[in-house]
Design a protein around this motif. Sequence first.
Motif, PDB file in Angstrom:
ATOM      1  N   GLY A  60       0.811  -1.196   0.000  1.00  0.00           N
ATOM      2  CA  GLY A  60       0.000   0.000   0.000  1.00  0.00           C
ATOM      3  C   GLY A  60       0.849   1.252   0.000  1.00  0.00           C
ATOM      4  O   GLY A  60       0.406   2.323   0.356  1.00  0.00           O
ATOM      5  N   LEU A  61       2.104   1.060  -0.416  1.00  0.00           N
ATOM      6  CA  LEU A  61       2.996   2.223  -0.501  1.00  0.00           C
ATOM      7  C   LEU A  61       3.013   2.690  -1.949  1.00  0.00           C
ATOM      8  O   LEU A  61       3.792   2.212  -2.757  1.00  0.00           O
ATOM      9  CB  LEU A  61       4.405   1.844  -0.049  1.00  0.00           C
ATOM     10  N   VAL A  62       2.134   3.576  -2.264  1.00  0.00           N
ATOM     11  CA  VAL A  62       1.937   3.931  -3.661  1.00  0.00           C
ATOM     12  C   VAL A  62       2.194   5.406  -3.943  1.00  0.00           C
ATOM     13  O   VAL A  62       2.285   5.797  -5.087  1.00  0.00           O
ATOM     14  CB  VAL A  62       0.520   3.558  -4.132  1.00  0.00           C
ATOM     15  N   VAL A  63       2.288   6.210  -2.882  1.00  0.00           N
ATOM     16  CA  VAL A  63       2.524   7.639  -3.097  1.00  0.00           C
ATOM     17  C   VAL A  63       3.998   7.944  -2.902  1.00  0.00           C
ATOM     18  O   VAL A  63       4.565   7.636  -1.856  1.00  0.00           O
ATOM     19  CB  VAL A  63       1.694   8.499  -2.120  1.00  0.00           C
ATOM     20  N   GLU A  64       4.604   8.518  -3.936  1.00  0.00           N
ATOM     21  CA  GLU A  64       6.032   8.799  -3.881  1.00  0.00           C
ATOM     22  C   GLU A  64       6.304  10.278  -4.084  1.00  0.00           C
ATOM     23  O   GLU A  64       5.501  10.999  -4.681  1.00  0.00           O
ATOM     24  CB  GLU A  64       6.762   8.019  -4.968  1.00  0.00           C
ATOM     25  N   ASP A 101      20.825  20.882  -0.913  1.00  0.00           N
ATOM     26  CA  ASP A 101      21.889  20.168  -0.204  1.00  0.00           C
ATOM     27  C   ASP A 101      21.735  18.655  -0.306  1.00  0.00           C
ATOM     28  O   ASP A 101      22.710  17.930  -0.314  1.00  0.00           O
ATOM     29  CB  ASP A 101      21.876  20.587   1.271  1.00  0.00           C
ATOM     30  N   ALA A 102      20.475  18.220  -0.367  1.00  0.00           N
ATOM     31  CA  ALA A 102      20.238  16.778  -0.450  1.00  0.00           C
ATOM     32  C   ALA A 102      18.934  16.504  -1.190  1.00  0.00           C
ATOM     33  O   ALA A 102      18.040  17.351  -1.231  1.00  0.00           O
ATOM     34  CB  ALA A 102      20.189  16.159   0.947  1.00  0.00           C
ATOM     35  N   VAL A 103      18.847  15.310  -1.751  1.00  0.00           N
ATOM     36  CA  VAL A 103      17.605  14.848  -2.372  1.00  0.00           C
ATOM     37  C   VAL A 103      17.152  13.613  -1.608  1.00  0.00           C
ATOM     38  O   VAL A 103      17.951  12.738  -1.301  1.00  0.00           O
ATOM     39  CB  VAL A 103      17.803  14.507  -3.866  1.00  0.00           C
ATOM     40  N   VAL A 104      15.869  13.590  -1.273  1.00  0.00           N
ATOM     41  CA  VAL A 104      15.307  12.460  -0.531  1.00  0.00           C
ATOM     42  C   VAL A 104      14.139  11.884  -1.319  1.00  0.00           C
ATOM     43  O   VAL A 104      13.230  12.614  -1.705  1.00  0.00           O
ATOM     44  CB  VAL A 104      14.814  12.895   0.869  1.00  0.00           C
ATOM     45  N   HIS A 105      14.190  10.595  -1.557  1.00  0.00           N
ATOM     46  CA  HIS A 105      13.123   9.903  -2.289  1.00  0.00           C
ATOM     47  C   HIS A 105      12.221   9.203  -1.273  1.00  0.00           C
ATOM     48  O   HIS A 105      12.676   8.306  -0.566  1.00  0.00           O
ATOM     49  CB  HIS A 105      13.771   8.902  -3.265  1.00  0.00           C
ATOM     50  N   LEU A 106      10.976   9.628  -1.194  1.00  0.00           N
ATOM     51  CA  LEU A 106      10.034   9.082  -0.213  1.00  0.00           C
ATOM     52  C   LEU A 106       8.969   8.208  -0.865  1.00  0.00           C
ATOM     53  O   LEU A 106       8.571   8.450  -2.001  1.00  0.00           O
ATOM     54  CB  LEU A 106       9.323  10.225   0.528  1.00  0.00           C
ATOM     55  N   ARG A 107       8.508   7.207  -0.126  1.00  0.00           N
ATOM     56  CA  ARG A 107       7.383   6.394  -0.584  1.00  0.00           C
ATOM     57  C   ARG A 107       6.485   6.106   0.613  1.00  0.00           C
ATOM     58  O   ARG A 107       6.920   5.516   1.598  1.00  0.00           O
ATOM     59  CB  ARG A 107       7.849   5.087  -1.212  1.00  0.00           C
ATOM     60  N   ALA A 108       5.230   6.548   0.518  1.00  0.00           N
ATOM     61  CA  ALA A 108       4.315   6.397   1.647  1.00  0.00           C
ATOM     62  C   ALA A 108       3.010   5.755   1.209  1.00  0.00           C
ATOM     63  O   ALA A 108       2.757   5.552   0.021  1.00  0.00           O
ATOM     64  CB  ALA A 108       4.036   7.753   2.288  1.00  0.00           C
ATOM     65  N   ARG A 109       2.185   5.449   2.225  1.00  0.00           N
ATOM     66  CA  ARG A 109       0.915   4.770   1.999  1.00  0.00           C
ATOM     67  C   ARG A 109      -0.082   5.671   1.273  1.00  0.00           C
ATOM     68  O   ARG A 109      -0.822   5.241   0.406  1.00  0.00           O
ATOM     69  CB  ARG A 109       0.346   4.344   3.362  1.00  0.00           C
ATOM     70  N   ALA A 133       8.456  17.264  -5.075  1.00  0.00           N
ATOM     71  CA  ALA A 133       7.832  16.911  -6.350  1.00  0.00           C
ATOM     72  C   ALA A 133       7.153  15.562  -6.153  1.00  0.00           C
ATOM     73  O   ALA A 133       7.814  14.537  -6.014  1.00  0.00           O
ATOM     74  CB  ALA A 133       8.883  16.836  -7.457  1.00  0.00           C
ATOM     75  N   ILE A 134       5.828  15.576  -6.077  1.00  0.00           N
ATOM     76  CA  ILE A 134       5.078  14.342  -5.876  1.00  0.00           C
ATOM     77  C   ILE A 134       4.981  13.591  -7.197  1.00  0.00           C
ATOM     78  O   ILE A 134       4.702  14.192  -8.247  1.00  0.00           O
ATOM     79  CB  ILE A 134       3.661  14.641  -5.330  1.00  0.00           C
ATOM     80  N   VAL A 135       5.228  12.295  -7.137  1.00  0.00           N
ATOM     81  CA  VAL A 135       5.215  11.488  -8.363  1.00  0.00           C
ATOM     82  C   VAL A 135       3.782  11.244  -8.816  1.00  0.00           C
ATOM     83  O   VAL A 135       2.950  10.742  -8.052  1.00  0.00           O
ATOM     84  CB  VAL A 135       5.940  10.146  -8.142  1.00  0.00           C
TER      85      VAL A 135
END
Lengths: 145, 145
Positions: A60-64, A101-109, A133-135
């Motif tokens: 259920g981790l579909v939002v990135e 300074d940094a890039v973070v790739h997130l994946r949430a429910r 930037a939401i995928v």
Amino acid sequence: MDNLDRQIIEQLRLNARAGYGDIGAVVGLSASAVKRRVDRLVETGVIRAFTIEVDPAVDGLVVEAYVELFCRGTVAPDELRRLLSTVPEVVDAGTVTGSADAVVHLRARDIPGLEDALERVRVAPNVDHTRSAIVLSRLIKRDPR
Amino acid sequence: MDNLDRQIIEQLRLNARAGYGDIGAVVGLSASAVKRRVDRLVETGVIRAFTIEVDPAVDGLVVEAYVELFCRGTVAPDELRRLLSTVPEVVDAGTVTGSADAVVHLRARDIPGLEDALERVRVAPNVDHTRSAIVLSRLIKRDPR
DNA sequence: CCTGAAAACCGGTAAGC
DNA sequence: GCTTACCGGTTTTCAGG
């Protein structure tokens, strides 16, 4: 780390549950020879883990989102790493060149989950602001080769 | 897909070579029951693959970048996907909200390799310009959960 | 859908080349 | 360092609940 090791790694990448004998048949080695090499590859940290690849939808981790971190003053990569490792939604992250300074790739429910994760990322020391930037649609997703 | 399946997946994530009996001991099932469930999870595509996680340095793929794609006019996600899939250096990519149209995560052998990959990404239709952030130090790298 | 048992099979070690 | 050989344990199948 010779060519034989690389072939063994390739086989394990395709099927981590392959028998040592099966791998040996492909690369031209006996089962025990393969085993010793695999053990050594694990020992030396070349092989980090035996895992499975799971359909992300199952979790259920579909939002990135890709998030840029803008910090004040200096950024201590180690401190940033320590903080980010406490946020399970972080898929990958790195300090980068450019204005951020940094890039973070997130994946949430879901979106609230993403917002919550972002909140926890933001508490990093010296974070001035972030740019997200939401995928909308995932285009490519390859193994972490 | 019940709770038992989820527990089995969790165990396999930790160790894809774990014995069925061992998994059963943790989740409270017999070895054969675990096997049948694992078989079904593979059959239905929940478990996509049994793989290993390898030190990226071994592949010599050590230079990474996050690239934002800015396009003119409309972007056809399918066309973008088709093009990006021809560039092996693309680790993951997605269309996004915000001023950029897409984010592309690249991993190459070295800087020239990265530049070359970027060149190939840029030929995407309607690409106006790109904005790259080269990764200085990788902070986090998790399985594609 | 589970358990439990039986047979086949594989992993792990040790001896030898 | 690789191979063959062997033993113990695991996988896999199948009958039964």
